[in-house]
Design a protein around this motif. Structure first.
Motif, short mmCIF file in Angstrom:
data_model
loop_
_atom_site.label_atom_id
_atom_site.label_comp_id
_atom_site.label_asym_id
_atom_site.label_seq_id
_atom_site.Cartn_x
_atom_site.Cartn_y
_atom_site.Cartn_z
N VAL A 1 35.88 -45.66 45.66
CA VAL A 1 34.85 -44.90 45.02
C VAL A 1 34.11 -44.06 45.73
CG1 VAL A 1 32.75 -44.96 43.63
CG2 VAL A 1 34.97 -46.26 43.01
N PRO A 2 33.11 -44.62 47.01
CA PRO A 2 32.52 -43.92 47.94
C PRO A 2 33.09 -42.65 48.51
CG PRO A 2 32.21 -46.30 48.06
CD PRO A 2 33.34 -46.19 47.29
N LEU A 3 34.31 -42.99 48.85
CA LEU A 3 35.05 -41.90 49.45
C LEU A 3 35.34 -40.66 48.53
CD1 LEU A 3 38.13 -43.89 51.41
CD2 LEU A 3 36.00 -42.75 52.31
N GLU A 4 35.52 -40.97 47.27
CA GLU A 4 35.57 -39.90 46.15
C GLU A 4 34.35 -39.20 46.07
OE1 GLU A 4 37.20 -39.98 41.88
OE2 GLU A 4 35.43 -40.68 41.97
N ASP A 5 33.16 -40.07 46.07
CA ASP A 5 31.93 -39.30 46.06
C ASP A 5 31.65 -38.23 47.43
OD1 ASP A 5 30.94 -40.42 43.88
OD2 ASP A 5 29.89 -42.21 45.16
N TRP A 6 32.01 -38.76 48.56
CA TRP A 6 31.97 -37.82 49.55
C TRP A 6 33.01 -36.65 49.61
CZ3 TRP A 6 28.18 -37.47 52.91
CH2 TRP A 6 27.41 -38.75 53.15
N LEU A 7 34.27 -36.75 48.87
CA LEU A 7 34.95 -35.86 48.74
C LEU A 7 34.63 -34.76 47.90
CD1 LEU A 7 37.72 -34.19 49.08
CD2 LEU A 7 38.67 -35.84 47.39
N LEU A 8 33.97 -35.33 46.94
CA LEU A 8 33.44 -34.19 45.94
C LEU A 8 32.09 -33.27 46.56
CD1 LEU A 8 33.53 -36.40 42.83
CD2 LEU A 8 34.97 -34.43 43.21
N TRP A 9 31.48 -34.14 47.26
CA TRP A 9 30.46 -33.59 48.09
C TRP A 9 30.85 -32.55 48.88
CZ3 TRP A 9 25.15 -33.18 47.91
CH2 TRP A 9 24.55 -32.66 49.38
N ALA A 10 31.95 -32.76 49.51
CA ALA A 10 32.54 -31.79 50.53
C ALA A 10 32.92 -30.57 50.08
CB ALA A 10 33.59 -32.39 51.26
N ILE A 11 33.61 -30.60 48.89
CA ILE A 11 34.01 -29.47 48.23
C ILE A 11 33.05 -29.07 47.07
CG2 ILE A 11 36.35 -30.43 48.22
CD1 ILE A 11 36.34 -31.18 45.50
N ARG A 12 32.04 -29.40 46.96
CA ARG A 12 30.69 -29.14 46.24
C ARG A 12 31.15 -28.98 44.68
NH1 ARG A 12 28.75 -30.10 50.45
NH2 ARG A 12 27.09 -28.87 51.52
N ALA A 13 31.72 -30.15 44.36
CA ALA A 13 32.05 -30.23 42.81
C ALA A 13 31.50 -31.62 42.26
CB ALA A 13 33.42 -30.21 42.76
N GLU A 14 31.28 -31.64 41.09
CA GLU A 14 30.80 -32.78 40.43
C GLU A 14 32.07 -33.42 39.58
OE1 GLU A 14 27.37 -34.74 37.34
OE2 GLU A 14 28.26 -32.54 37.14
N ARG A 15 32.21 -34.53 39.72
CA ARG A 15 33.38 -35.33 39.01
C ARG A 15 33.10 -35.06 37.37
NH1 ARG A 15 35.97 -39.47 36.74
NH2 ARG A 15 37.76 -40.25 37.89
N PRO A 16 34.22 -34.93 36.56
CA PRO A 16 34.11 -34.63 35.32
C PRO A 16 33.95 -35.70 34.50
CG PRO A 16 36.20 -34.14 36.05
CD PRO A 16 35.49 -34.44 37.20
N VAL A 17 33.24 -35.54 33.40
CA VAL A 17 33.44 -36.98 32.24
C VAL A 17 34.78 -36.76 31.72
CG1 VAL A 17 32.19 -37.56 30.13
CG2 VAL A 17 30.77 -36.27 31.94
N PRO A 18 35.36 -37.87 31.78
CA PRO A 18 36.87 -38.13 30.99
C PRO A 18 36.60 -37.95 29.41
CG PRO A 18 36.12 -39.94 32.53
CD PRO A 18 35.01 -39.30 32.31
N SER A 19 37.78 -37.16 29.26
CA SER A 19 37.77 -36.80 27.71
C SER A 19 38.60 -37.82 26.94
CB SER A 19 38.43 -35.47 27.34
OG SER A 19 39.79 -35.26 28.31
N THR A 20 39.24 -39.25 27.66
CA THR A 20 40.13 -39.98 26.96
C THR A 20 39.85 -40.39 25.59
OG1 THR A 20 40.78 -40.70 28.83
CG2 THR A 20 41.33 -41.85 27.50
N ASP A 21 38.91 -40.59 25.10
CA ASP A 21 38.37 -41.18 23.96
C ASP A 21 37.64 -40.25 22.95
OD1 ASP A 21 36.12 -40.99 25.23
OD2 ASP A 21 35.22 -42.98 24.63
#
Length: 401
Positions: free
Chosen positions: A371-391
């Motif tokens: 999870v922390p790696l994902e945070d750093w990856l999103l920071w590196a590409i200047r993107a925010e993680r989307p809210v899932p649309s599953t439900d």
């Protein structure tokens, strides 16, 4: 030993572009079906869009590589400071990680594309899985270059045959050769169909399942638990491929009597050819591992063995319950029959794959370390993680009531 009397004329063969096209259609179809319906990428402000940090389920902002249990999500929320754009504090396995807050990037164009099509993130995860698989052949060849990987893999395959036929647990394992010859001599049309099943269902079927379950799962945590289980199973299986290369029955010396019926029937899949395909990856069988995971999910989704519905889950008629139950039982059995009849795996491969899936289900939260790696990856590409649309479709149904 004489070759069994089976001579098949291929009924049909897909062109090389058909399978990739099939997978692309499934993935982009899933993107469309799971899109955020109230959100527009090129609108300056969308009334439907808000940062995952501003939402009621803010703790899902990192999910889910793996889903956190409810109490962990609350802990995560409480550990975040309330200052705008302040760092996230991720507490994972008793260790606190400080990671950057990506909500400031929510209006960047690629963030908005991800928000519109959140299934893109799932596609990214599976690209990583596929790349890892492709590297198993290269790494294994380098590790066993001195002894010769072909020799090592053949010795492992013969050791499995010896264990199955003469070990203390031999009563558990039918004879693979007798199974294949039974189809060759008595049910040749069925064997031709099983060749197609083995070659052409594995990849599109698994991708299709992931796409379907992302859409129908009653909640994203439920979906993510299944996805994490499959990903962790992949990790364990691919690691085994690297350090325990194993020759499938079809590649053993001819005196053992097995026939490569898939290639004989010209049912070869495009995914089973190429420089980086690992043909010495019999143990465990991920054909069966995926099928077993799909089957268990279908049985659980049917609700037959559950007393209560999950929060937000819609009730099903008995016809649908029976359908999911039949698929849950029938699909793994079909794949098991195909991998044995085509001499691509041993029964022990399927048994080990089953154990891997069960172990992965019990311990899949270990993937929270990413999870922390994902945070750093999103920071590196200047993107925010989307809210899932599953439900979301369940929420829409609630709004209509």
């Amino acid at each position: 030993m004489n070759e069994p009397p089976w001579s098949s004329t291929p009924a049909w063969k897909l062109p090389g572009w058909a399978e990739p096209l099939m997978v692309v259609v499934i993935l982009f179809g899933a993107m469309f079906m799971t899109r955020k319906k109230g959100f527009r990428v090129f609108r300056s402000k969308s009334r439907m869009y808000k940062s995952v940090l501003d939402s009621d389920d803010a703790a899902c902002s990192t999910d889910e590589l793996l889903v956190h249990e409810e109490r962990d999500e609350i802990d995560t929320q409480n550990s975040m400071t309330t200052t705008k754009y302040s760092p996230k504090m991720r507490r994972i396995l008793g260790i606190t990680f400080r990671t950057p807050n990506t909500s400031r990037f929510k209006h960047n164009i690629h963030s908005r594309v991800l928000q519109r099509f959140p299934f893109l993130l799932e596609m990214f995860y599976w690209v990583i899985n596929y790349a890892f698989y492709r590297m198993t052949a290269v790494l294994s060849q380098r590790i066993f270059a001195g002894r010769g990987i072909w020799t090592v893999a053949e010795s492992h395959g013969l050791a499995i045959l010896e264990f199955e036929q003469h070990g203390v647990l031999s009563f558990l394992f039918p004879n693979e050769l007798k199974v294949q010859q039974w189809f060759m001599r008595n049910h040749q049309d069925a064997l031709s169909s099983l060749n197609k099943v083995y070659a052409l269902i594995h990849i599109p079927g698994t991708v299709g399942f992931i796409a379907w379950y992302y859409y129908v799962a009653p909640s994203h945590p439920t979906f993510a638990r299944v996805r994490r289980t499959m990903n962790l199973t992949n990790f364990m299986a691919f690691t085994t491929y690297i350090f325990y290369p194993c020759m499938p029955p079809r590649l053993l010396p001819t005196e053992y009597g097995f026939l490569d019926t898939v290639r004989h029937d010209d049912a070869q899949s495009v995914w089973m050819s190429g420089k980086y395909v690992n043909s010495l990856a019999a143990m465990p069988s991920m054909h069966f591992g995926y099928a077993f995971c799909v089957g268990c999910t279908m049985i659980c989704h049917s609700g037959v063995f559950r007393r209560k519905l999950e929060h937000g889950e819609m009730s099903k008629t008995w016809a649908w319950k029976l359908f999911y139950l039949m698929v849950g039982v029938g699909y793994p059995m079909l794949i098991l029959t195909s991998i044995i009849a085509t001499a691509n795996h041993y029964f022990l491969d399927a048994l080990v794959a089953t154990a891997y899936v069960l172990a992965a289900f019990m311990s899949n939260r270990v993937f929270c370390v990413f999870v922390p790696l994902e945070d750093w990856l999103l920071w590196a590409i200047r993107a925010e993680r989307p809210v899932p649309s599953t439900d979301e479709r369940f929420k829409e149904a609630d709004y209509r009531l």
